[in-house]
Design a protein around this motif. Sequence first.
Motif, PDB file in Angstrom:
ATOM      1  N   UNK A   1       0.830  -1.203   0.000  1.00 23.45           N
ATOM      2  CA  UNK A   1       0.000   0.000   0.000  1.00 23.45           C
ATOM      3  C   UNK A   1       0.865   1.254   0.000  1.00 23.45           C
ATOM      4  N   UNK A   2       0.577   2.238  -0.852  1.00 27.89           N
ATOM      5  CA  UNK A   2       1.322   3.500  -0.757  1.00 27.89           C
ATOM      6  C   UNK A   2       0.890   4.259   0.491  1.00 27.89           C
ATOM      7  N   UNK A   3       1.837   4.758   1.222  1.00 20.93           N
ATOM      8  CA  UNK A   3       1.538   5.518   2.432  1.00 20.93           C
ATOM      9  C   UNK A   3       0.849   6.835   2.069  1.00 20.93           C
ATOM     10  N   UNK A   4      -0.167   7.248   2.839  1.00 21.27           N
ATOM     11  CA  UNK A   4      -0.764   8.563   2.596  1.00 21.27           C
ATOM     12  C   UNK A   4       0.263   9.680   2.640  1.00 21.27           C
ATOM     13  N   UNK A   5       1.278   9.565   3.502  1.00 19.08           N
ATOM     14  CA  UNK A   5       2.304  10.601   3.588  1.00 19.08           C
ATOM     15  C   UNK A   5       3.109  10.702   2.300  1.00 19.08           C
ATOM     16  N   UNK A   6       3.363   9.562   1.657  1.00 24.56           N
ATOM     17  CA  UNK A   6       4.094   9.567   0.385  1.00 24.56           C
ATOM     18  C   UNK A   6       3.270  10.254  -0.693  1.00 24.56           C
ATOM     19  N   UNK A   7       1.967   9.946  -0.731  1.00 26.71           N
ATOM     20  CA  UNK A   7       1.092  10.540  -1.749  1.00 26.71           C
ATOM     21  C   UNK A   7       0.902  12.027  -1.484  1.00 26.71           C
ATOM     22  N   UNK A   8       0.755  12.392  -0.221  1.00 27.70           N
ATOM     23  CA  UNK A   8       0.619  13.809   0.121  1.00 27.70           C
ATOM     24  C   UNK A   8       1.858  14.595  -0.286  1.00 27.70           C
ATOM     25  N   UNK A   9       3.030  14.019  -0.058  1.00 28.12           N
ATOM     26  CA  UNK A   9       4.271  14.695  -0.417  1.00 28.12           C
ATOM     27  C   UNK A   9       4.399  14.827  -1.929  1.00 28.12           C
ATOM     28  N   UNK A  10       4.000  13.782  -2.653  1.00 25.22           N
ATOM     29  CA  UNK A  10       4.034  13.862  -4.122  1.00 25.22           C
ATOM     30  C   UNK A  10       3.137  14.988  -4.613  1.00 25.22           C
ATOM     31  N   UNK A  11       1.922  15.066  -4.082  1.00 28.76           N
ATOM     32  CA  UNK A  11       1.004  16.137  -4.484  1.00 28.76           C
ATOM     33  C   UNK A  11       1.567  17.506  -4.152  1.00 28.76           C
ATOM     34  N   UNK A  12       2.079  17.676  -2.937  1.00 29.78           N
ATOM     35  CA  UNK A  12       2.629  18.965  -2.538  1.00 29.78           C
ATOM     36  C   UNK A  12       3.818  19.351  -3.420  1.00 29.78           C
ATOM     37  N   UNK A  13       4.628  18.375  -3.817  1.00 38.86           N
ATOM     38  CA  UNK A  13       5.771  18.662  -4.686  1.00 38.86           C
ATOM     39  C   UNK A  13       5.311  19.084  -6.074  1.00 38.86           C
ATOM     40  N   UNK A  14       4.286  18.426  -6.598  1.00 37.52           N
ATOM     41  CA  UNK A  14       3.745  18.808  -7.908  1.00 37.52           C
ATOM     42  C   UNK A  14       3.147  20.209  -7.827  1.00 37.52           C
ATOM     43  N   UNK A  15       2.350  20.460  -6.789  1.00 35.95           N
ATOM     44  CA  UNK A  15       1.727  21.775  -6.635  1.00 35.95           C
ATOM     45  C   UNK A  15       2.786  22.865  -6.493  1.00 35.95           C
ATOM     46  N   UNK A  16       3.842  22.576  -5.742  1.00 41.52           N
ATOM     47  CA  UNK A  16       4.900  23.552  -5.550  1.00 41.52           C
ATOM     48  C   UNK A  16       5.674  23.846  -6.819  1.00 41.52           C
ATOM     49  N   UNK A  17       5.783  22.848  -7.699  1.00 43.64           N
ATOM     50  CA  UNK A  17       6.450  23.083  -8.982  1.00 43.64           C
ATOM     51  C   UNK A  17       5.564  23.913  -9.904  1.00 43.64           C
ATOM     52  N   UNK A  18       4.264  23.625  -9.900  1.00 44.27           N
ATOM     53  CA  UNK A  18       3.336  24.376 -10.751  1.00 44.27           C
ATOM     54  C   UNK A  18       3.152  25.806 -10.255  1.00 44.27           C
ATOM     55  N   UNK A  19       3.143  25.974  -8.941  1.00 44.65           N
ATOM     56  CA  UNK A  19       2.863  27.289  -8.356  1.00 44.65           C
ATOM     57  C   UNK A  19       3.908  27.594  -7.287  1.00 44.65           C
ATOM     58  N   UNK A  20       4.864  28.460  -7.596  1.00 45.73           N
ATOM     59  CA  UNK A  20       5.936  28.767  -6.640  1.00 45.73           C
ATOM     60  C   UNK A  20       5.425  29.327  -5.321  1.00 45.73           C
ATOM     61  N   UNK A  21       4.178  29.800  -5.294  1.00 46.81           N
ATOM     62  CA  UNK A  21       3.580  30.264  -4.033  1.00 46.81           C
ATOM     63  C   UNK A  21       3.473  29.124  -3.020  1.00 46.81           C
ATOM     64  N   UNK A  22       3.578  27.869  -3.490  1.00 44.65           N
ATOM     65  CA  UNK A  22       3.418  26.714  -2.610  1.00 44.65           C
ATOM     66  C   UNK A  22       4.703  25.912  -2.442  1.00 44.65           C
ATOM     67  N   UNK A  23       5.831  26.537  -2.680  1.00 45.53           N
ATOM     68  CA  UNK A  23       7.099  25.867  -2.446  1.00 45.53           C
ATOM     69  C   UNK A  23       7.942  26.676  -1.473  1.00 45.53           C
ATOM     70  N   UNK A  24       8.818  26.004  -0.766  1.00 46.60           N
ATOM     71  CA  UNK A  24       9.658  26.675   0.221  1.00 46.60           C
ATOM     72  C   UNK A  24      10.731  27.509  -0.476  1.00 46.60           C
ATOM     73  N   UNK A  25      11.322  26.953  -1.544  1.00 50.44           N
ATOM     74  CA  UNK A  25      12.388  27.632  -2.247  1.00 50.44           C
ATOM     75  C   UNK A  25      12.025  27.826  -3.709  1.00 50.44           C
ATOM     76  N   UNK A  26      12.082  29.049  -4.179  1.00 46.00           N
ATOM     77  CA  UNK A  26      11.839  29.332  -5.591  1.00 46.00           C
ATOM     78  C   UNK A  26      12.949  28.729  -6.448  1.00 46.00           C
TER      79      UNK A  26
END
Length: 282
Positions: A18-43
């Motif tokens: 089973x994929x861990x929810x934390x792994x999937x959440x991190x994948x989503x956050x990483x994709x969102x942060x790449x699409x929208x720099x407003x959601x990433x720690x480092x530009x």
Amino acid sequence: MESFISKLYKAHQDCSECPSPKVIQQFFEDVLGLLFPEHTVEKIWDKSQIEANLIRLEDDLSSILERNPHLHSGMGSKLASVFFQHLEQVFDYIHQDVDAMFEGDPAAKSRTEILRSYPGFYAISAYRIAHSLHVLGVKLIPRMITEYAHSRTGIDIHPGATIGQYFCIDHGTGVVIGETTSIGSHVKIYQGVTLGALSVDKADADSKRHPTIEDDVVIYSGATILGGNTVIGRGSVIGGNVWLTKSVAPKSKVYYQTQMYHADSAVTDMYVFKNDQDELSH
């Protein structure tokens, strides 16, 4: 204690793929942060780094899918490649949604405000990304993404729903959009709206259970619209707290109204339907 340990051991063995929810959440956050720099720690300041991050994220998704073949019927690497080929379209659709939110909310002072703080943006972005995986036949992972957004925003959008362009959710808390809902373009929904099913019978799982909302519809807070045969016609306005299980014609206005008759202080509740051709109260 030995019995309890055995139960826990069995649970861990059964869940080994089973994929861990934390792994999937991190994948989503990483994709969102790449699409929208407003959601990433480092530009990102180097263009080549964009390409490197896309490759890394594709590898991450490929690895998740390859380790969990029971969640899809194709090749994990191929599905990951197709997902990222479609990511530009997802990016463009989300920007259209941001435009709809900015144009539809007088309180929004900038698009940056929407990107950084609006729960509607976050929930719709999660839906767009999850839906792109859903249409590729990936199971469970899309639902994990939208339920993560649900936990953060109070907005519950099933990844199987079909939603057109320029979609706006204003405020948003308590919005529920079911699996077989079909929503057109330029639709605006306020908080507490439910687009749900009349039946919760498991036998109806593969049927059209949720309503169809055509283009240019506004649905105000607290409205409940149920049923797979229910169609809200193009250009209609559904007022707050309305409960609908039947279709309404295009360009209708449906709202809840309480009338007080002073002679005996009786109170009557009714729904009022209006369109260009007639006026009918129920």
